[in-house]
Design an enzyme around this catalytic site. Sequence first.
Site, PDB file in Angstrom:
ATOM      1  N   GLU A   1      25.477  44.950  55.174  1.00 47.19           N
ATOM      2  CA  GLU A   1      24.717  44.546  53.994  1.00 47.19           C
ATOM      3  C   GLU A   1      23.740  43.415  54.333  1.00 47.19           C
ATOM      4  O   GLU A   1      22.588  43.426  53.911  1.00 47.19           O
ATOM      5  CB  GLU A   1      25.677  44.109  52.897  1.00 47.19           C
ATOM      6  CG  GLU A   1      24.974  43.809  51.591  1.00 47.19           C
ATOM      7  CD  GLU A   1      25.808  44.186  50.391  1.00 47.19           C
ATOM      8  OE1 GLU A   1      26.249  45.348  50.317  1.00 47.19           O
ATOM      9  OE2 GLU A   1      26.022  43.326  49.535  1.00 47.19           O
TER      10      GLU A   1
ATOM     11  N   GLU B   1      31.375  43.745  41.811  1.00 46.67           N
ATOM     12  CA  GLU B   1      30.888  44.988  42.422  1.00 46.67           C
ATOM     13  C   GLU B   1      30.497  46.017  41.356  1.00 46.67           C
ATOM     14  O   GLU B   1      29.501  46.731  41.486  1.00 46.67           O
ATOM     15  CB  GLU B   1      31.956  45.585  43.347  1.00 46.67           C
ATOM     16  CG  GLU B   1      32.341  44.710  44.541  1.00 46.67           C
ATOM     17  CD  GLU B   1      31.260  44.630  45.631  1.00 46.67           C
ATOM     18  OE1 GLU B   1      30.082  44.419  45.302  1.00 46.67           O
ATOM     19  OE2 GLU B   1      31.628  44.766  46.815  1.00 46.67           O
TER      20      GLU B   1
ATOM     21  N   GLU C   1      26.283  37.282  35.881  1.00 45.21           N
ATOM     22  CA  GLU C   1      25.421  38.406  36.254  1.00 45.21           C
ATOM     23  C   GLU C   1      24.195  38.481  35.344  1.00 45.21           C
ATOM     24  O   GLU C   1      23.084  38.736  35.812  1.00 45.21           O
ATOM     25  CB  GLU C   1      26.194  39.740  36.212  1.00 45.21           C
ATOM     26  CG  GLU C   1      27.243  39.893  37.315  1.00 45.21           C
ATOM     27  CD  GLU C   1      26.642  40.138  38.705  1.00 45.21           C
ATOM     28  OE1 GLU C   1      25.468  40.542  38.815  1.00 45.21           O
ATOM     29  OE2 GLU C   1      27.363  39.900  39.691  1.00 45.21           O
TER      30      GLU C   1
ATOM     31  N   ASP D   1      19.357  37.296  46.052  1.00 47.04           N
ATOM     32  CA  ASP D   1      20.613  38.022  46.281  1.00 47.04           C
ATOM     33  C   ASP D   1      21.099  37.852  47.724  1.00 47.04           C
ATOM     34  O   ASP D   1      22.307  37.870  47.989  1.00 47.04           O
ATOM     35  CB  ASP D   1      20.488  39.505  45.916  1.00 47.04           C
ATOM     36  CG  ASP D   1      21.803  40.068  45.386  1.00 47.04           C
ATOM     37  OD1 ASP D   1      22.468  39.372  44.602  1.00 47.04           O
ATOM     38  OD2 ASP D   1      22.179  41.189  45.768  1.00 47.04           O
TER      39      ASP D   1
END
Length: 220
Positions: free
Chosen positions: A88, A140, A210, A47
């Site tokens: 982040e 998101e 995803e 990620d």
Amino acid sequence: DNEQSPTATWQAKHRELYERATRHPFILSIRDGTVDFSSFKRWLGQDYIFVGEFVPFVFSVLLKSWKESEIKSDIEIIFGGAAALSDELSWFKNEASKWGVDLCGITPFTANTEYCRFLQSFTTLDINYTVAATAFWAIETVYQESFSFCIEGDHKTPTELLGTCQRWGNSDFGQYCKSLQQIADRCIKKATADVVREAEEVFVSVLKHEIEFWNMSSSE
Ligand code: HMH
């Protein structure tokens, strides 16, 4: 009300795919406490690579909104999302060092490379603001719906993973996703039929990417 929200209509229409993206076995294993920490570490490293590609994607959405949207609040919301990425990236570095994951030595898996290439297509091709805003909302929202599920109700999420789940599962992030949804909906309602079709296709593509991303994390 679905009539007011094209994106909500698509969430219902593609329910099965949407559930597979937001209630993936990897997420369910976090919530029931059976998650394998080596899978979590794999997800973390992959990620981090993804977010490195997400930065130019988000800035391209910001640029499109700056040029195309007359609505000041759109720009502010997307600007907020872009500004949060610096934090982040620091979070990933800090988390990786806690878990002993070396972020420099990570090779992206195929599913990640393909998802990153999909993100790059938004910055290299001249993709419409409506389509890009839809993708941004969907990306998101999958994380928000997945990780909020791990901290809701009767969960057994391991303490070590609560911070990660809260990062995307907290209610401020949920509110931010709702704002992105309103932006996407407003754009879609004004768009031509071709653009609407393209936005729906991009929504479906995000869900598929995803699912593959979670699959990559949970398999050995
Ligand atoms: C794969 N999807 C993936 N990674 C993320 N960090 C997000 C969505 C949310 O930003």
